[in-house]
Design an enzyme around this catalytic site. Structure first.
Site, mmCIF file in Angstrom:
data_model
loop_
_atom_site.group_PDB
_atom_site.id
_atom_site.type_symbol
_atom_site.label_atom_id
_atom_site.label_comp_id
_atom_site.label_asym_id
_atom_site.label_seq_id
_atom_site.Cartn_x
_atom_site.Cartn_y
_atom_site.Cartn_z
ATOM 1 N N HIS A 184 -42.214 62.612 56.086
ATOM 2 C CA HIS A 184 -41.266 62.438 54.976
ATOM 3 C C HIS A 184 -40.482 63.725 54.747
ATOM 4 O O HIS A 184 -40.908 64.608 53.997
ATOM 5 C CB HIS A 184 -42.065 62.050 53.719
ATOM 6 C CG HIS A 184 -41.228 61.637 52.552
ATOM 7 N ND1 HIS A 184 -41.347 60.409 51.931
ATOM 8 C CD2 HIS A 184 -40.258 62.277 51.861
ATOM 9 C CE1 HIS A 184 -40.507 60.323 50.919
ATOM 10 N NE2 HIS A 184 -39.831 61.451 50.845
ATOM 11 N N HIS A 238 -36.346 64.855 54.274
ATOM 12 C CA HIS A 238 -34.910 64.537 54.214
ATOM 13 C C HIS A 238 -34.171 65.651 54.953
ATOM 14 O O HIS A 238 -34.325 66.830 54.590
ATOM 15 C CB HIS A 238 -34.445 64.474 52.763
ATOM 16 C CG HIS A 238 -35.146 63.420 51.964
ATOM 17 N ND1 HIS A 238 -34.601 62.178 51.739
ATOM 18 C CD2 HIS A 238 -36.371 63.402 51.353
ATOM 19 C CE1 HIS A 238 -35.437 61.458 51.015
ATOM 20 N NE2 HIS A 238 -36.526 62.171 50.768
ATOM 21 N N HIS A 298 -38.892 54.625 49.209
ATOM 22 C CA HIS A 298 -39.340 55.452 48.078
ATOM 23 C C HIS A 298 -39.680 54.541 46.897
ATOM 24 O O HIS A 298 -38.832 53.776 46.434
ATOM 25 C CB HIS A 298 -38.236 56.407 47.632
ATOM 26 C CG HIS A 298 -38.047 57.613 48.506
ATOM 27 N ND1 HIS A 298 -37.796 57.548 49.837
ATOM 28 C CD2 HIS A 298 -38.065 58.937 48.199
ATOM 29 C CE1 HIS A 298 -37.670 58.770 50.323
ATOM 30 N NE2 HIS A 298 -37.831 59.639 49.353
ATOM 31 N N GLU A 305 -42.428 57.145 42.699
ATOM 32 C CA GLU A 305 -42.188 58.571 42.448
ATOM 33 C C GLU A 305 -41.730 58.702 40.986
ATOM 34 O O GLU A 305 -42.218 59.540 40.250
ATOM 35 C CB GLU A 305 -41.100 59.120 43.401
ATOM 36 C CG GLU A 305 -40.828 60.618 43.219
ATOM 37 C CD GLU A 305 -39.598 61.108 44.005
ATOM 38 O OE1 GLU A 305 -38.750 60.281 44.405
ATOM 39 O OE2 GLU A 305 -39.479 62.343 44.194
ATOM 40 N N ASP A 310 -40.890 66.712 51.763
ATOM 41 C CA ASP A 310 -39.764 66.066 51.070
ATOM 42 C C ASP A 310 -38.452 66.853 51.286
ATOM 43 O O ASP A 310 -37.648 66.462 52.132
ATOM 44 C CB ASP A 310 -40.085 65.924 49.573
ATOM 45 C CG ASP A 310 -39.451 64.714 48.912
ATOM 46 O OD1 ASP A 310 -38.847 63.897 49.613
ATOM 47 O OD2 ASP A 310 -39.585 64.586 47.676
ATOM 48 N N ASP A 311 -38.254 67.915 50.531
ATOM 49 C CA ASP A 311 -37.013 68.722 50.605
ATOM 50 C C ASP A 311 -37.430 70.194 50.452
ATOM 51 O O ASP A 311 -37.238 70.792 49.369
ATOM 52 C CB ASP A 311 -36.071 68.337 49.457
ATOM 53 C CG ASP A 311 -35.821 66.841 49.394
ATOM 54 O OD1 ASP A 311 -35.007 66.347 50.191
ATOM 55 O OD2 ASP A 311 -36.463 66.161 48.565
HETATM 56 N N1 ADE Z 1 -33.623 62.236 48.215
HETATM 57 C C1 ADE Z 1 -34.020 63.444 48.606
HETATM 58 N N2 ADE Z 1 -35.215 63.756 48.055
HETATM 59 C C2 ADE Z 1 -35.568 62.691 47.289
HETATM 60 C C3 ADE Z 1 -36.682 62.396 46.479
HETATM 61 N N3 ADE Z 1 -37.709 63.247 46.322
HETATM 62 N N4 ADE Z 1 -36.703 61.217 45.845
HETATM 63 C C4 ADE Z 1 -35.693 60.355 45.986
HETATM 64 N N5 ADE Z 1 -34.627 60.592 46.739
HETATM 65 C C5 ADE Z 1 -34.559 61.742 47.396
HETATM 66 ZN ZN ZN Z 2 -38.188 61.739 49.603
#
Ligand code: ADE
Ligand code: ZN
Length: 328
Positions: A13, A15, A193, A196, A274-275
């Site tokens: 996961h 992005h 997703h 969350e 994630d990011d």
């Molecule tokens: N796009 C990038 N990161 C995200 C996240 N944590 N939740 C939803 N969309 C995303």
């Molecule tokens: Zn995500």
């Protein structure tokens, strides 16, 4: 290299744009003479206040990536950094919305540039990347159709799944059924997703609508014991991103994060970033935190990586190749 960087890892996961380091985005903005100063802190990191603001900053940073060459550079830089943290396989979420606006001809050019960069990174750094085309929920069902068409048209070795990210509180997952049907017809499995920000109900709705083998996050399922049992019984894999959740305030701290409880309840959990630069994390830091807060060690790390590899959407030849790398 830290000790945790030596642990071989599988990440499901990530992005791609969300993995762009602030310095990388600043450099491209400088080359294109774009002023992006408003999205950075005085220390040079991304300036984020909450989840919705994060999505805005993410999209502002992404707006400087306007050519296939930009995405090739991004792909190489992200994979080099991930490999430095022991990642041997990573599935990245790719959004045609940001790569030509959903136009299929443009998307093919971006995908070709990313594939070339990923193949070179595999040779140079020993990391394999595969792509999951990801519609953006808050862009709405019509835009998602464009992403789904791009996914259906380019499904193959690199594009091995379809999914949805974005603001989970907007609309209903069933509003996107055309897109999921389109991707399913092309043989693509889903990761969506849910859980969350939308609560356990969002996970339930997502399972009822599309029965995906994987859920992005899913951690809010913890508030519903029947749902936790359903996840455990059906073997749905959760792509958990604990640092992201604690940073954005899904859970106030590590003590209240349900990752370990979900695992103990028999749910198949995996761990991803994630990011990463947005949340000041990387795969080594995630594992260090798992060790510190849950006492996890080699047994648990091996388990989550085996779970992740088994749940990866790649072809079997790739899975076998990565399995050897994971063992070495
Ligand atoms: N796009 C990038 N990161 C995200 C996240 N944590 N939740 C939803 N969309 C995303
Ligand atoms: Zn995500």
């Amino acid at each position: 290299m830290s000790d945790m960087a030596r642990v071989k890892k599988v990440e499901l996961h990530l992005h791609l744009e969300g993995a762009a380091q602030p310095d990388f985005i600043r450099q491209i903005a400088f080359e294109k003479k774009v002023d992006l100063s408003g999205i950075f802190t005085a220390q040079g990191g991304y300036d984020i206040h909450d989840f919705v603001h994060f999505l805005r900053v993410y999209e502002a940073a992404t707006s400087v990536l306007t050519t296939p060459e930009d995405y090739a550079r991004l792909t190489r830089s992200v994979l080099e950094a991930s490999a430095g943290h022991g990642v041997v396989y990573c599935e990245t979420f790719l959004s045609p919305d940001f790569c030509g606006g959903g136009d299929i001809g443009a998307w093919r050019e971006y995908l070709s540039a990313m594939t070339e960069a990923a193949d070179a990174a595999e040779r140079d750094f020993g990391i394999t990347m595969r792509g999951v085309i990801t519609a953006v929920r808050h862009f709405g069902p019509d835009q998602a159709k464009r992403a789904a068409r791009c996914a259906a048209e380019t499904a193959g070795r690199m594009i091995c799944g379809f999914g949805m990210a974005g603001d989970e509180k907007i609309g209903h997952v069933r509003d996107f059924s055309w897109s999921f049907d389109c991707a399913a017809e092309a043989g693509l499995p889903f990761t969506i997703h849910a859980g969350e920000w939308g609560g356990a109900q969002s996970v339930r709705e997502t399972l009822d609508a599309y029965n995906p083998p994987r859920i992005g996050h899913g951690v809010e399922a913890i508030s519903d014991p029947d749902l936790v049992a359903r996840l455990a019984d059906t073997g749905v894999v959760l792509e958990c991103c604990p640092v992201s959740n604690v940073f954005l305030g899904v859970f106030p701290n590590w003590k209240s994060h349900p990752l370990a409880s979900l695992r103990e309840a028999g749910v198949k959990v995996t761990v991803s970033t994630d990011d990463p630069p947005f949340f000041h994390t990387n795969m080594s830091r995630e594992y260090e935190a798992l060790e510190q807060h849950f006492g996890w060690a080699e047994t648990e790390f091996t388990e989550i990586n085996q779970t992740a590899l088994a749940a990866a959407f790649c072809d079997e030849e790739t899975r076998a190749r990565v399995a050897k790398r994971l063992e070495s």
